[in-house]
Enzyme design. Structure first.
Site, PDB file in Angstrom:
ATOM      1  N   THR A   1       0.860  -1.177   0.000  1.00 57.36           N
ATOM      2  CA  THR A   1       0.000   0.000   0.000  1.00 57.36           C
ATOM      3  C   THR A   1       0.899   1.230   0.000  1.00 57.36           C
ATOM      4  O   THR A   1       1.411   1.640   1.039  1.00 57.36           O
ATOM      5  CB  THR A   1      -0.923   0.015   1.234  1.00 57.36           C
ATOM      6  OG1 THR A   1      -1.728  -1.158   1.194  1.00 57.36           O
ATOM      7  CG2 THR A   1      -1.829   1.243   1.221  1.00 57.36           C
TER       8      THR A   1
ATOM      9  N   LYS B   1      -7.089   1.488  -3.372  1.00 54.52           N
ATOM     10  CA  LYS B   1      -6.694   0.887  -2.096  1.00 54.52           C
ATOM     11  C   LYS B   1      -6.715   1.931  -0.972  1.00 54.52           C
ATOM     12  O   LYS B   1      -7.230   1.669   0.119  1.00 54.52           O
ATOM     13  CB  LYS B   1      -5.285   0.282  -2.230  1.00 54.52           C
ATOM     14  CG  LYS B   1      -4.631  -0.188  -0.948  1.00 54.52           C
ATOM     15  CD  LYS B   1      -5.327  -1.377  -0.290  1.00 54.52           C
ATOM     16  CE  LYS B   1      -4.629  -1.768   1.013  1.00 54.52           C
ATOM     17  NZ  LYS B   1      -5.380  -2.745   1.784  1.00 54.52           N
TER      18      LYS B   1
ATOM     19  N   LYS C   1      -0.031   5.871   8.434  1.00 55.12           N
ATOM     20  CA  LYS C   1       0.705   6.007   7.173  1.00 55.12           C
ATOM     21  C   LYS C   1      -0.277   6.057   6.007  1.00 55.12           C
ATOM     22  O   LYS C   1      -0.191   6.920   5.128  1.00 55.12           O
ATOM     23  CB  LYS C   1       1.650   4.803   7.002  1.00 55.12           C
ATOM     24  CG  LYS C   1       2.466   4.797   5.727  1.00 55.12           C
ATOM     25  CD  LYS C   1       2.801   3.376   5.250  1.00 55.12           C
ATOM     26  CE  LYS C   1       1.605   2.708   4.580  1.00 55.12           C
ATOM     27  NZ  LYS C   1       1.858   1.417   3.946  1.00 55.12           N
TER      28      LYS C   1
END
Lengths: 292, 292
Positions: B95, B171, B240
């Site tokens: 990711t 995503k 993150k």
């Protein structure tokens, strides 16, 4: 218990609910502020009255599906609850504050009647399809009488116990979560769109997988396609509900920052003159902000 | 195409993915910064190497499942991509930001290799059960080679076209929506709890009906029961991801007020020393705020 039911309030939701009760074999006496809305039900055999008082059967059952707290409090006057009287049951389906339910319940107690909160999760088409869900709470004996009646027109009945306000709390929590889902999709789809990804393709991926639930599939389609008509639920009613949510939360010292954000989106949607669109149009705020 | 695959990164997700590829009949050469993590895979027949460079087969396929943008950029050095070379395909499952994917794709192009972004939606147990979902994007020819390989270990493969960053955008949007769902349930369940309704009962009602989707059922249980252990995905990784979401949105001028709120919840959870809990613990913020 008689098979007769008094039914007050024939709006977008009230009408299909009343129709379902007639189809289930109940004999309905209906009332609505605008009497002409009763016409289709009269054709199905309902009796219409001009004064809610005339619909009430002493010791019988009355359903109410009204717009807001003020309407329920106005119509369920001391006089009307007194007529409902001993053994009477009020099935209160409106989305109102838990506090109003608790106060109304005390008034009903006073006259020997029972108040059962029974808010429904369903858009009008879901009521017609019999796939809605109802939360009930209030006096145990009355709840047990109400449950099989409402079960005739919904998929699931969920019991939240004796507190007459409990079912309203769950209804408000659920409506907040629906509105938050609208904003969530509005932001996510807009980020995708401005990255060259079609709103439809991200909608399809997410709602066939992680978010494969009715709320995301049905409202997601509306948000992906900006298809905010026809109106199934007005933005103004959405604002009313989120205000009730924040008030209910604040009463027990629960901050809800996400609900605050949603409230401001509703206020802005109305400020932009979108009161003629479905509450799915809440999601337009994210597109506006992104200059789309 | 050879049946051999280089596999870089054996974390919580990488390990079950590598195992699934071995079970599907591929011959794996694996690398991980902490080499001992490869032991269970070696028992299944994988070859372990000490330098990622040694795993690369010129013109072959390499999968990467790494922690963040910096790790992918560090490991996929010019030298390594040059060795991958003509006909080689990099299946990048981490990711990371769409921008990093686009830049990496250009470097791969330079050396005649192809970069396919293939982030996965799945917690480790979902990978094991084969119910994850993958989004792919990148060069068409390479995508068509990658799709049947990843299809061996997921439920669905969703194609987002030529832009190597597109799959990463989806995503990030999905992870934002998961985190927002955590906050949403945290606020709703807390309001219910302080109104005397058990978190478990409102969780059950909502996730059996309107929110009957895996995200709400699985994470809702965690939030309802405050069961934030074991850790499937760390809060720091959630932070993150939400930072990448906000950066990606900001790059195309899309404000995301709900994502801002979520980011602050992550920051607060880490400030409170919750880095040893699953990212579901984001939902504790609402309980903290309510004095619970």
């Amino acid at each position: 218990m008689s098979e007769k039911i008094a039914f007050l309030g024939l709006g977008n939701l009230g009408t299909p609910i009343a129709e379902s009760l007639i189809n289930a074999g109940y004999e309905l006496t209906v009332w609505n502020r605008t009497a002409s809305k009763a016409d289709p039900l009269v054709k199905l055999g309902a009796t219409v009255v001009e004064d809610p008082m005339d619909a009430i059967i002493p010791g019988g059952i009355v359903f109410s599906v009204l717009a807001d707290d003020a309407a329920v409090e106005e119509i369920f006057s001391m006089e009307l609850v007194e007529k409902l009287g001993k053994g009477g049951i009020h099935v209160s389906m409106s989305t109102i504050s838990p506090e109003t339910s608790r106060q109304l319940s005390q008034i009903h107690d006073w006259y020997g009647a029972s108040y059962v909160a029974a808010p429904i999760f369903a858009r009008p088409e879901a009521v017609k399809a019999g796939v809605g869900n109802i939360c009930v709470s209030g006096k145990a004996e009355a709840r047990e009488i109400v449950k099989p009646i409402v079960q005739t027109f919904v998929k699931g009945v969920y019991d939240f116990g004796d507190d007459p306000g409990a079912a309203n709390v769950v209804k408000l929590a659920g409506n907040f979560m629906i509105a938050a889902s609208l904003e969530m999709m509005g932001e996510a789809f807009t980020m995708a769109e401005k990255n060259g990804i079609s709103r439809q393709s991200i909608y399809e991926m997410l709602t066939q997988t992680l978010f494969a639930a009715p709320i995301f599939q049905n409202y997601g389609k509306i948000v992906a396609q900006h298809a905010y008509e026809p109106v199934a639920f007005r933005l103004a009613l959405g604002l009313k509900d989120i205000k009730l949510t924040l008030q209910t939360a604040s009463d027990v010292n629960v901050p809800m920052p996400m609900a605050d954000l949603i409230k401001n989106r509703f206020v802005s949607a109305l400020a932009k003159g979108r009161d003629n669109l479905d509450w799915g149009a809440l999601a337009m705020g994210a597109s506006d902000d992104a200059g789309l």
